[in-house]
Write an enzyme that holds these catalytic residues in place. Sequence first.
Site, PDB file in Angstrom:
ATOM      1  N   LYS A 160      13.102  -2.868 -14.072  1.00  0.00           N
ATOM      2  CA  LYS A 160      12.440  -4.045 -14.561  1.00  0.00           C
ATOM      3  C   LYS A 160      13.209  -4.911 -15.372  1.00  0.00           C
ATOM      4  N   ARG A 186      10.403  15.203 -21.229  1.00  0.00           N
ATOM      5  CA  ARG A 186      10.816  14.106 -20.133  1.00  0.00           C
ATOM      6  C   ARG A 186      12.457  13.794 -20.355  1.00  0.00           C
ATOM      7  N   THR A 196      12.591  -1.789  -4.692  1.00  0.00           N
ATOM      8  CA  THR A 196      11.346  -2.701  -5.027  1.00  0.00           C
ATOM      9  C   THR A 196      11.222  -3.718  -5.907  1.00  0.00           C
ATOM     10  N   LEU A 236       0.835  -1.178   0.223  1.00  0.00           N
ATOM     11  CA  LEU A 236       0.155  -0.031  -0.139  1.00  0.00           C
ATOM     12  C   LEU A 236       0.878   1.291  -0.026  1.00  0.00           C
ATOM     13  N   ASN A 262       1.570  -0.194 -23.041  1.00  0.00           N
ATOM     14  CA  ASN A 262       0.683   0.709 -22.050  1.00  0.00           C
ATOM     15  C   ASN A 262      -0.640   0.220 -21.836  1.00  0.00           C
ATOM     16  N   TYR A 277      13.558   3.397 -14.307  1.00  0.00           N
ATOM     17  CA  TYR A 277      12.380   2.214 -14.082  1.00  0.00           C
ATOM     18  C   TYR A 277      12.586   1.216 -15.045  1.00  0.00           C
ATOM     19  N   GLU A 328       7.509  -0.160  -8.265  1.00  0.00           N
ATOM     20  CA  GLU A 328       7.162   1.137  -8.674  1.00  0.00           C
ATOM     21  C   GLU A 328       7.090   1.323 -10.026  1.00  0.00           C
ATOM     22  N   THR A 382       7.276  -5.307 -18.672  1.00  0.00           N
ATOM     23  CA  THR A 382       6.915  -4.181 -19.489  1.00  0.00           C
ATOM     24  C   THR A 382       7.582  -4.082 -20.927  1.00  0.00           C
ATOM     25  N   ASP A 383       6.944  -3.398 -21.874  1.00  0.00           N
ATOM     26  CA  ASP A 383       7.736  -3.416 -23.201  1.00  0.00           C
ATOM     27  C   ASP A 383       8.853  -2.286 -23.122  1.00  0.00           C
ATOM     28  N   GLU A 384       8.854  -1.508 -22.123  1.00  0.00           N
ATOM     29  CA  GLU A 384       9.987  -0.446 -21.900  1.00  0.00           C
ATOM     30  C   GLU A 384      11.432  -1.075 -21.787  1.00  0.00           C
ATOM     31  N   ARG A 420       2.989   5.631 -28.017  1.00  0.00           N
ATOM     32  CA  ARG A 420       2.622   4.408 -27.209  1.00  0.00           C
ATOM     33  C   ARG A 420       1.646   3.731 -27.647  1.00  0.00           C
ATOM     34  N   LEU A 470      -0.578   9.333 -17.771  1.00  0.00           N
ATOM     35  CA  LEU A 470      -1.156  10.292 -18.592  1.00  0.00           C
ATOM     36  C   LEU A 470      -2.634  10.350 -19.034  1.00  0.00           C
TER      37      LEU A 470
HETATM   38  P1  NAD Z   1       0.822   0.540  -9.880  1.00  0.00           P
HETATM   39  O1  NAD Z   1       1.835   1.391  -9.480  1.00  0.00           O
HETATM   40  O2  NAD Z   1      -0.569   1.039 -10.188  1.00  0.00           O
HETATM   41  O3  NAD Z   1       0.714  -0.708  -8.729  1.00  0.00           O
HETATM   42  C1  NAD Z   1       1.821  -0.894  -7.941  1.00  0.00           C
HETATM   43  C2  NAD Z   1       1.346  -1.768  -6.648  1.00  0.00           C
HETATM   44  O4  NAD Z   1       2.281  -2.301  -6.136  1.00  0.00           O
HETATM   45  C3  NAD Z   1       0.627  -0.763  -5.658  1.00  0.00           C
HETATM   46  O5  NAD Z   1      -0.441  -1.536  -5.288  1.00  0.00           O
HETATM   47  C4  NAD Z   1       1.792  -0.560  -4.731  1.00  0.00           C
HETATM   48  O6  NAD Z   1       1.193  -0.483  -3.506  1.00  0.00           O
HETATM   49  C5  NAD Z   1       2.375  -2.094  -4.711  1.00  0.00           C
HETATM   50  N1  NAD Z   1       3.675  -1.865  -4.238  1.00  0.00           N
HETATM   51  C6  NAD Z   1       4.771  -1.072  -4.687  1.00  0.00           C
HETATM   52  N2  NAD Z   1       6.031  -1.402  -4.120  1.00  0.00           N
HETATM   53  C7  NAD Z   1       5.756  -2.678  -3.212  1.00  0.00           C
HETATM   54  C8  NAD Z   1       6.468  -3.304  -2.269  1.00  0.00           C
HETATM   55  N3  NAD Z   1       7.651  -2.997  -2.134  1.00  0.00           N
HETATM   56  N4  NAD Z   1       5.935  -4.515  -1.708  1.00  0.00           N
HETATM   57  C9  NAD Z   1       4.583  -4.739  -1.951  1.00  0.00           C
HETATM   58  N5  NAD Z   1       3.958  -3.972  -2.768  1.00  0.00           N
HETATM   59  C10 NAD Z   1       4.382  -2.944  -3.291  1.00  0.00           C
HETATM   60  O7  NAD Z   1       1.564  -0.244 -11.081  1.00  0.00           O
HETATM   61  P2  NAD Z   1       0.671  -0.898 -12.200  1.00  0.00           P
HETATM   62  O8  NAD Z   1       0.460   0.195 -13.330  1.00  0.00           O
HETATM   63  O9  NAD Z   1      -0.478  -1.630 -12.077  1.00  0.00           O
HETATM   64  O10 NAD Z   1       1.689  -1.884 -12.783  1.00  0.00           O
HETATM   65  C11 NAD Z   1       1.858  -3.159 -12.356  1.00  0.00           C
HETATM   66  C12 NAD Z   1       2.923  -4.135 -12.832  1.00  0.00           C
HETATM   67  O11 NAD Z   1       2.750  -4.081 -14.428  1.00  0.00           O
HETATM   68  C13 NAD Z   1       4.113  -3.489 -12.677  1.00  0.00           C
HETATM   69  O12 NAD Z   1       5.059  -4.753 -12.363  1.00  0.00           O
HETATM   70  C14 NAD Z   1       4.355  -2.658 -14.004  1.00  0.00           C
HETATM   71  O13 NAD Z   1       6.067  -2.752 -14.223  1.00  0.00           O
HETATM   72  C15 NAD Z   1       3.849  -3.689 -15.163  1.00  0.00           C
HETATM   73  N6  NAD Z   1       3.374  -3.198 -16.042  1.00  0.00           N
HETATM   74  C16 NAD Z   1       2.414  -1.929 -16.235  1.00  0.00           C
HETATM   75  C17 NAD Z   1       1.900  -1.389 -17.354  1.00  0.00           C
HETATM   76  C18 NAD Z   1       1.126   0.035 -17.309  1.00  0.00           C
HETATM   77  O14 NAD Z   1       0.898   0.531 -18.553  1.00  0.00           O
HETATM   78  N7  NAD Z   1       0.751   0.451 -16.256  1.00  0.00           N
HETATM   79  C19 NAD Z   1       2.515  -1.731 -18.532  1.00  0.00           C
HETATM   80  C20 NAD Z   1       2.874  -3.079 -18.534  1.00  0.00           C
HETATM   81  C21 NAD Z   1       3.730  -3.484 -17.443  1.00  0.00           C
HETATM   82  O1  DAU Z   2       4.889   0.886 -21.936  1.00  0.00           O
HETATM   83  C1  DAU Z   2       4.526   0.256 -20.633  1.00  0.00           C
HETATM   84  C2  DAU Z   2       4.674   1.534 -19.525  1.00  0.00           C
HETATM   85  O2  DAU Z   2       3.868   2.279 -19.628  1.00  0.00           O
HETATM   86  C3  DAU Z   2       4.539   0.923 -18.065  1.00  0.00           C
HETATM   87  O3  DAU Z   2       5.607  -0.041 -17.985  1.00  0.00           O
HETATM   88  C4  DAU Z   2       4.646   1.988 -17.028  1.00  0.00           C
HETATM   89  O4  DAU Z   2       4.517   1.284 -15.593  1.00  0.00           O
HETATM   90  C5  DAU Z   2       3.620   2.890 -17.320  1.00  0.00           C
HETATM   91  O5  DAU Z   2       3.621   4.073 -16.574  1.00  0.00           O
HETATM   92  C6  DAU Z   2       3.621   3.228 -18.938  1.00  0.00           C
HETATM   93  O6  DAU Z   2       4.884   3.996 -19.006  1.00  0.00           O
HETATM   94  P1  DAU Z   2       4.734   5.606 -19.814  1.00  0.00           P
HETATM   95  O7  DAU Z   2       6.032   6.325 -19.448  1.00  0.00           O
HETATM   96  O8  DAU Z   2       4.679   5.353 -21.408  1.00  0.00           O
HETATM   97  O9  DAU Z   2       3.421   6.144 -19.325  1.00  0.00           O
HETATM   98  P2  DAU Z   2       2.968   7.596 -19.021  1.00  0.00           P
HETATM   99  O10 DAU Z   2       1.606   7.558 -18.837  1.00  0.00           O
HETATM  100  O11 DAU Z   2       3.566   8.038 -17.734  1.00  0.00           O
HETATM  101  O12 DAU Z   2       3.365   8.758 -20.287  1.00  0.00           O
HETATM  102  C7  DAU Z   2       2.653   8.215 -21.484  1.00  0.00           C
HETATM  103  C8  DAU Z   2       3.191   9.124 -22.602  1.00  0.00           C
HETATM  104  O13 DAU Z   2       2.693  10.471 -22.274  1.00  0.00           O
HETATM  105  C9  DAU Z   2       4.838   9.131 -22.537  1.00  0.00           C
HETATM  106  O14 DAU Z   2       5.336   9.358 -23.911  1.00  0.00           O
HETATM  107  C10 DAU Z   2       4.915  10.514 -21.656  1.00  0.00           C
HETATM  108  C11 DAU Z   2       3.662  11.468 -22.121  1.00  0.00           C
HETATM  109  N1  DAU Z   2       3.403  12.388 -20.894  1.00  0.00           N
HETATM  110  C12 DAU Z   2       3.056  11.730 -19.883  1.00  0.00           C
HETATM  111  C13 DAU Z   2       2.775  12.573 -18.577  1.00  0.00           C
HETATM  112  C14 DAU Z   2       2.291  11.779 -17.231  1.00  0.00           C
HETATM  113  C15 DAU Z   2       3.106  13.613 -21.179  1.00  0.00           C
HETATM  114  O15 DAU Z   2       3.119  14.317 -22.077  1.00  0.00           O
HETATM  115  N2  DAU Z   2       2.388  14.457 -20.155  1.00  0.00           N
HETATM  116  C16 DAU Z   2       2.473  13.916 -18.927  1.00  0.00           C
HETATM  117  O16 DAU Z   2       1.880  14.428 -17.950  1.00  0.00           O
END
Ligand code: NAD
Ligand code: DAU
Length: 353
Positions: free
Chosen positions: A163, A290, A100, A35, A188, A159, A84, A133-135, A223, A199
């Site tokens: 990963k 960024r 983490t 949390l 994403n 980040y 994270e 992630t694809d990143e 994205r 975003l």
């Molecule tokens: P999020 O940040 O919304 O959620 C992360 C969760 O992990 C939170 O509930 C947080 O409390 C928990 N957490 C963080 N540190 C922790 C720790 N040390 N111990 C236990 N719990 C902890 O993330 P999300 O966007 O749901 O992403 C989830 C997973 O999917 C991540 O591994 C991320 O890399 C991966 N991923 C995300 C995306 C995306 O677009 N959001 C895309 C591809 C992969």
């Molecule tokens: O590709 C998968 C990833 O997608 C996940 O692994 C990450 O956890 C997730 O956060 C996401 O990463 P991005 O950096 O692509 O997502 P974000 O929403 O931060 O940004 C999306 C795009 O928008 C990126 O090109 C940056 C841009 N952006 C983002 C924010 C927050 C802006 O232009 N303005 C903004 O304020």
Amino acid sequence: MNIIITGGAGFIGSHVVRLFVNKYPEYHIINVDKLTYAGNLANLKDIEDKPNYTFVKADICDFDKMRELMAQYAVNGIIHLAAESHVDRSIKDPFTFARTNVLGTLSLLQAAKTYWENLPEGYEGKRFYHISTDEVYGALQFDGTLFTEQTKYDPHSPYSASKASSDHFVRAFHDTYGMPTIVTNCSNNYGPYQFPEKLIPLFINNIRHRKPLPVYGKGENVRDWLYVEDHARAIDLIFHKGKVADTYNIGGFNEWKNIDLIKVIIKTVDRLLGHPEGYSLDLITYVTDRQGHDLRYAIDSTKLKRELGWEPSLQFEEGIEKTVKWYLENEAWLENVTSGEYQRYYEGMYKDR
Ligand code: NAD
Ligand code: DAU
């Protein structure tokens, strides 16, 4: 099965927990989450009283606790999402990401290893599924190429570096100890319950409050967007049917230039709020880019379709409409998350568990 889902109170994790708890009443789902600011138990209100669901507030970096949970619940499956996850935060504070994402993943792997290896049946019937992630693949140019499972890792942000490192540890545990691991790399995600620093929810929230929309650089980065429930369905399929030691890419073949996507969000929010078309376009504010901003991500998920028959179920237009509606109808959720109130509330509520 007794399955630990880590990060189940976060964005994607909450959709995975909900899917598993509802679809598999015969399984026991143990949601292990620290949390952090991104974890929110309000994401799981609808299933928190189900008999096959348990929440444990814990840090994945706490090896002894992870080891204890493995034995306490006779865990035979792990779906690891805790991380994270925000690139901008990783640029400011890379140590938290290494802790983490790298050490936390290692602690979970080692806990599973020491528990499973000492059982009479060993790794038989066990599964450690790591969500990545694809990143980790780096950045593509505007040349139509896609990330495949063979693309060489080339992470650029703290980040994605963290990963990538965790992915290597997971694969090393298979290659060294024979642990039955799987890794998936997804593009994403968007949809309900995403923390409004990313975003799409950030921009919906800002439009609602008539706040500036900070577009990084020229808004030309691309994205590849996938509706979160489609990701959760893929995770379910791969957890049950995926090949051990394999990797699958997950994505929707749905590339959007940021500025074009932002215009779709503005148009949808304005329409749903009853504003005239173009009303919120003046909120677009170009800001400093960024650092190390990856130009383009695009996933080739052909292998997942060919081998396991998975395809995204939702068209983007439908997904974005559902998403915008959800945030507009769940103002209280947005307010709680942004005020930090929910954190204090739930910490108090769960501190004795
Ligand atoms: P999020 O940040 O919304 O959620 C992360 C969760 O992990 C939170 O509930 C947080 O409390 C928990 N957490 C963080 N540190 C922790 C720790 N040390 N111990 C236990 N719990 C902890 O993330 P999300 O966007 O749901 O992403 C989830 C997973 O999917 C991540 O591994 C991320 O890399 C991966 N991923 C995300 C995306 C995306 O677009 N959001 C895309 C591809 C992969
Ligand atoms: O590709 C998968 C990833 O997608 C996940 O692994 C990450 O956890 C997730 O956060 C996401 O990463 P991005 O950096 O692509 O997502 P974000 O929403 O931060 O940004 C999306 C795009 O928008 C990126 O090109 C940056 C841009 N952006 C983002 C924010 C927050 C802006 O232009 N303005 C903004 O304020």
